[in-house]
Design an enzyme around this catalytic site. Structure first.
Site, PDB file in Angstrom:
ATOM      1  N   CYS A  47      -2.470   9.989  -6.138  1.00  0.00           N
ATOM      2  CA  CYS A  47      -3.634   9.670  -5.303  1.00  0.00           C
ATOM      3  C   CYS A  47      -4.640  10.815  -5.391  1.00  0.00           C
ATOM      4  CB  CYS A  47      -3.223   9.452  -3.848  1.00  0.00           C
ATOM      5  SG  CYS A  47      -4.685   9.159  -2.810  1.00  0.00           S
TER       6      CYS A  47
ATOM      7  N   LYS B 216       0.856  -1.183   0.000  1.00  0.00           N
ATOM      8  CA  LYS B 216       0.000   0.000   0.000  1.00  0.00           C
ATOM      9  C   LYS B 216       0.896   1.237   0.000  1.00  0.00           C
ATOM     10  CE  LYS B 216      -3.576   2.687   0.575  1.00  0.00           C
ATOM     11  NZ  LYS B 216      -4.435   2.971  -0.576  1.00  0.00           N
TER      12      LYS B 216
HETATM   13  C1  SIN Z   1      -6.312   5.833  -1.665  1.00  0.00           C
HETATM   14  O1  SIN Z   1      -5.772   5.312  -0.689  1.00  0.00           O
HETATM   15  O2  SIN Z   1      -7.120   6.766  -1.557  1.00  0.00           O
HETATM   16  C2  SIN Z   1      -5.995   5.349  -3.032  1.00  0.00           C
HETATM   17  C3  SIN Z   1      -4.558   5.524  -3.314  1.00  0.00           C
HETATM   18  C4  SIN Z   1      -4.271   6.008  -4.686  1.00  0.00           C
HETATM   19  O3  SIN Z   1      -5.194   6.144  -5.515  1.00  0.00           O
HETATM   20  O4  SIN Z   1      -3.124   6.270  -4.973  1.00  0.00           O
END
Ligand code: SIN
Length: 309
Positions: free
Chosen positions: A127, A44
């Site tokens: 993001c 992540k």
């Molecule tokens: C998110 O955690 O909001 C998604 C991450 C991303 O789109 O890079």
């Protein structure tokens, strides 16, 4: 069938992996990816401190795709830096996804990752889900400044995760930036930011954060993803590897990404919906398709998309 690939000098047993964000936050999720048929483990996107992320509901699947506004829920740099060395036991590349809420965060993360030693680092400039923080990848000067600084610190080859671009001049501009900072690979596309899904029965949006606006993924974004992969392949050829992301549901979708110029693909929505078994299924479907078409390996079809004369 040979489904192996190479990205920035790192060998992958196959070119199928999770998209950062999909089932890759916790140790348990990362280990499940390790134990699966995925060709790599992608973490992540991490920030300096642990984050709970945005309020729920923040991910909804619908016919044709998904919308999310997760808000970077993650365990924070120190926790991932501790986890990464142990993930190496799965004998496949580990890619650390590096994010931040401000430029200095990325530099602190780069230092932490140098110690942790993932095989590659994917710098997330795309993001769309942090209220008040625009996607850095749409600001070419800021992207270049940040990547230059990250490059001065990181001792590990690094790539960048980009948002979708919708105009050839933007493909050209970002390609020039990435060449100047000597990027090792590109992952594209992140979700198509700030879409809106409406539930007409309830006359309501389907996710809570940002008034319902969120990143779109899945089948509906495949043409945008393929166009972005193709546009950068047309500029670079095989000089900078591209990891295609967006709309991978079946082996044929992987094949299409490779035809457009991808050297690997990431799977987001379909991984969340199907679980880690998706990688074995995709590998089987891809191998059958390549065999039927007479290819000896997946890389043999890379970039082979024909235009109509
Ligand atoms: C998110 O955690 O909001 C998604 C991450 C991303 O789109 O890079």
């Amino acid at each position: 069938m040979d489904l192996s690939t190479v990205i920035a000098g790192v060998s992958f047993p196959n070119g199928l992996m999770n998209a950062s964000g999909a089932l890759c936050v916790t140790q348990t999720e990362l280990e499940a990816l390790g134990a699966s048929e995925a060709g790599a483990i992608v973490t992540k996107s991490m920030t300096p401190e642990p984050r709970q992320g945005n309020p729920e509901p923040r991910y909804v699947a619908f016919e044709g795709g998904s919308i999310n506004s997760m808000g970077l829920p993650n365990l924070g740099y120190p926790a991932y830096a501790k986890l990464i060395p142990a993930l190496k036991r799965f004998q496949k590349p580990v890619i650390a996804s590096l994010a931040g809420l401000q430029p200095d965060d990325f530099l602190a993360g780069a230092r932490a990752l140098n110690e942790a030693g993932p095989d590659l680092v994917e710098v997330n400039l795309s993001c769309p889900n942090i209220p008040g923080k625009p996607q850095i990848g749409y600001d070419f000067e800021a992207s270049e400044r940040l990547l230059e600084k990250v490059g001065e610190i990181l001792t590990i080859p690094f790539g960048v995760k980009l948002p979708p671009y919708f105009d050839p001049i933007h493909h050209q501009k970002i390609a020039e930036v990435l060449q100047r900072v000597e990027i090792a690979f590109v992952t594209m596309i992140n979700s198509v930011g700030n879409g809106l899904v409406v539930d007409p029965e309830r006359e309501q949006v389907v996710i809570k954060p940002k008034g319902g606006f969120g990143g779109l993924g899945g089948r509906i974004i495949k043409p945008v993803a393929l166009a972005n992969v193709r546009a950068l392949w047309n500029i670079w050829g095989d000089r900078i590897p591209i990891i295609g992301t967006g709309g991978v549901e079946h082996g044929v979708d992987v094949f299409e990404h490779f035809l457009c110029g991808a050297s690997a693909v990431q799977v987001g929505t379909m991984l969340v919906e199907e679980g880690c078994g998706v990688f074995a299924r995709l590998a089987r479907e891809l191998a059958e398709l390549l065999e039927r078409k007479g290819y000896a390996s997946v890389l043999a079809c890379r970039g082979k998309l024909r235009e109509i004369p």
